[in-house]
Design an enzyme around this catalytic site. Structure first.
Site, mmCIF file in Angstrom:
data_model
loop_
_atom_site.group_PDB
_atom_site.id
_atom_site.type_symbol
_atom_site.label_atom_id
_atom_site.label_comp_id
_atom_site.label_asym_id
_atom_site.label_seq_id
_atom_site.Cartn_x
_atom_site.Cartn_y
_atom_site.Cartn_z
ATOM 1 C CE1 TYR A 221 8.016 25.287 -26.350
ATOM 2 C CE2 TYR A 221 8.751 24.397 -28.465
ATOM 3 C CZ TYR A 221 8.971 25.203 -27.359
ATOM 4 O OH TYR A 221 10.136 25.921 -27.248
ATOM 5 C CG ASP A 222 3.191 17.480 -29.330
ATOM 6 O OD1 ASP A 222 3.229 18.513 -30.032
ATOM 7 O OD2 ASP A 222 3.480 16.345 -29.776
ATOM 8 C CG ASP B 150 13.752 25.015 -38.482
ATOM 9 O OD1 ASP B 150 14.239 24.415 -37.503
ATOM 10 O OD2 ASP B 150 13.599 26.244 -38.509
#
Length: 199
Positions: free
Chosen positions: A154-155, A69
């Site tokens: 989100y990179d 996660d």
């Protein structure tokens, strides 16, 4: 040796295969084993959610199972989206839409208050007796606009001050050296000779 990695995300599977390329592991995704049901992740932490996923799949298939996660925690948003990162913006929201929501939420927020960190928690079940977890973080800053085509999630908005680039702009090899995911898998690889001494 084979294990099931509890993801349908081919990008994540490819990253992990690269991280484990010098081991004898064969990685199977949920798609590879035909698992299409939804796993309800109702834990209150990254660790709890990773354990829920690993336990669900191990009980179904009886094969060593790896679950993770992960998410992004943003200081200005009091740690959000955190464990809700995958569903931020609603079910079905694209990565671009999620990134835009964050950028809008941080509009006009100064650089000094845009701190953020990725969290990656890995939970591995070898068999009925042995299991363990590893959790790591990667520090960064939320940029003012997306940059880069690499990575995922989100990179493009996760800026690395020491590289002067986003996580989506650096190479996968470099990313695996510094990322939350890379650090966790280095720790996991170090456990392999202990977990599988005769393989």
């Amino acid at each position: 040796m084979k294990f099931i990695f509890t993801t349908h995300n081919n990008d994540k599977k490819r990253e992990i295969e690269k991280l484990l390329k010098d081991t004898s592991f064969q990685v199977y995704s949920l798609a590879d084993v035909g698992f299409e049901d939804e796993i309800i992740e109702d834990g209150n932490s990254f660790l709890e959610n990773a354990k829920i996923k690993a336990t669900t799949i191990y009980k179904k298939y009886g094969i060593s199972t790896l679950a993770d996660d992960s998410g992004i925690c943003i200081d200005f948003l009091k740690g959000e989206p955190g464990i809700h990162s995958a569903r931020y913006g609603g079910i079905g929201a694209t990565a671009e839409e999620k990134n835009r929501l964050i950028l809008d939420a941080l509009k006009n927020v100064p650089y000094a208050k845009r701190g953020a960190y990725y969290v990656f928690c890995l939970y591995f079940i070898k068999d009925e007796v042995e299991s363990f977890y590893v959790e790591e973080t990667c520090e960064g800053v939320i940029s003012e606009s997306p940059a880069g085509k690499g990575g995922f999630g989100y990179d493009p908005i996760f800026y690395l001050p020491e590289y002067k680039q986003s996580m989506a702009e650096i190479s996968l090899t470099e990313k695996n050296k510094i990322s939350h995911r890379g650090k966790v898998f280095e720790a996991f690889k170090a456990r392999i000779p202990i977990l599988f001494p005769y393989d």
